[in-house]
Write a protein that holds these residues in place. Sequence first.
Motif, short mmCIF file in Angstrom:
data_model
loop_
_atom_site.label_atom_id
_atom_site.label_comp_id
_atom_site.label_asym_id
_atom_site.label_seq_id
_atom_site.Cartn_x
_atom_site.Cartn_y
_atom_site.Cartn_z
N VAL A 101 0.86 -1.17 0.00
CA VAL A 101 0.00 0.00 0.00
C VAL A 101 0.90 1.23 0.00
O VAL A 101 2.12 1.11 0.09
CB VAL A 101 -0.96 0.01 1.22
N TYR A 111 -3.74 4.77 4.46
CA TYR A 111 -2.97 4.07 3.43
C TYR A 111 -3.86 3.92 2.20
O TYR A 111 -5.08 3.90 2.28
CB TYR A 111 -2.41 2.73 3.92
N HIS A 112 -3.18 3.88 1.04
CA HIS A 112 -3.88 3.99 -0.23
C HIS A 112 -3.41 2.93 -1.23
O HIS A 112 -2.34 2.36 -1.08
CB HIS A 112 -3.59 5.36 -0.87
N LEU A 113 -4.21 2.75 -2.27
CA LEU A 113 -3.77 2.00 -3.44
C LEU A 113 -2.89 2.93 -4.27
O LEU A 113 -2.99 4.16 -4.17
CB LEU A 113 -4.97 1.56 -4.29
N GLU A 173 6.01 3.46 -0.51
CA GLU A 173 5.41 2.13 -0.61
C GLU A 173 5.70 1.42 0.71
O GLU A 173 6.81 1.48 1.23
CB GLU A 173 6.05 1.38 -1.78
N LEU A 208 1.35 -3.70 3.86
CA LEU A 208 0.06 -3.46 4.51
C LEU A 208 0.13 -3.68 6.02
O LEU A 208 -0.35 -2.87 6.80
CB LEU A 208 -1.02 -4.36 3.89
N PRO A 243 -7.43 2.64 6.43
CA PRO A 243 -7.68 2.57 4.98
C PRO A 243 -8.34 3.84 4.45
O PRO A 243 -9.18 4.44 5.12
CB PRO A 243 -8.62 1.37 4.84
N PRO A 246 -8.76 0.43 -0.11
CA PRO A 246 -7.77 -0.63 -0.28
C PRO A 246 -8.16 -1.96 0.35
O PRO A 246 -7.75 -3.01 -0.12
CB PRO A 246 -6.51 -0.06 0.37
N GLU A 282 -7.81 -5.40 -1.41
CA GLU A 282 -7.05 -6.47 -0.78
C GLU A 282 -7.88 -7.76 -0.74
O GLU A 282 -7.37 -8.84 -0.98
CB GLU A 282 -6.64 -6.10 0.65
#
Length: 113
Positions: free
Chosen positions: A47, A56-58, A72, A75, A85, A91, A95
């Motif tokens: 993530v 946290y992000h895609l 980066e 997770l 998230p 995400p 996931e």
Amino acid sequence: MVKKTVLFTIMAAIAITILVAANVEQTTKKEEIANDNDQLTKIVHMVYVTPNGKKYHLKTCRILDNSSVVDEIILEDAISKGYEPCKACQPLLKEKKDLNKLIEYCRTTITIS
């Protein structure tokens, strides 16, 4: 006697060639599986976070477009550091889909004997 020796030598050479070819094929398959596993692990677990963010992000999240620095992170590390998230890119939903892909991949490629 000479004919038998030549024949035996030819048969031994053929046998060695077959064994070497089988070993090369097996090594190649192991490398392919290892590469697939590395890719799947990376897909499932990576993530992205910003230095001052709390989410946290895609990688494709629109929120990250505004950030000049994006890290980066695994997770599990993001969760253990208190990141939550992102609601925009979801995400956790991604996931779950990727985990289902991983499970399906394992079902179709791993044979238990």
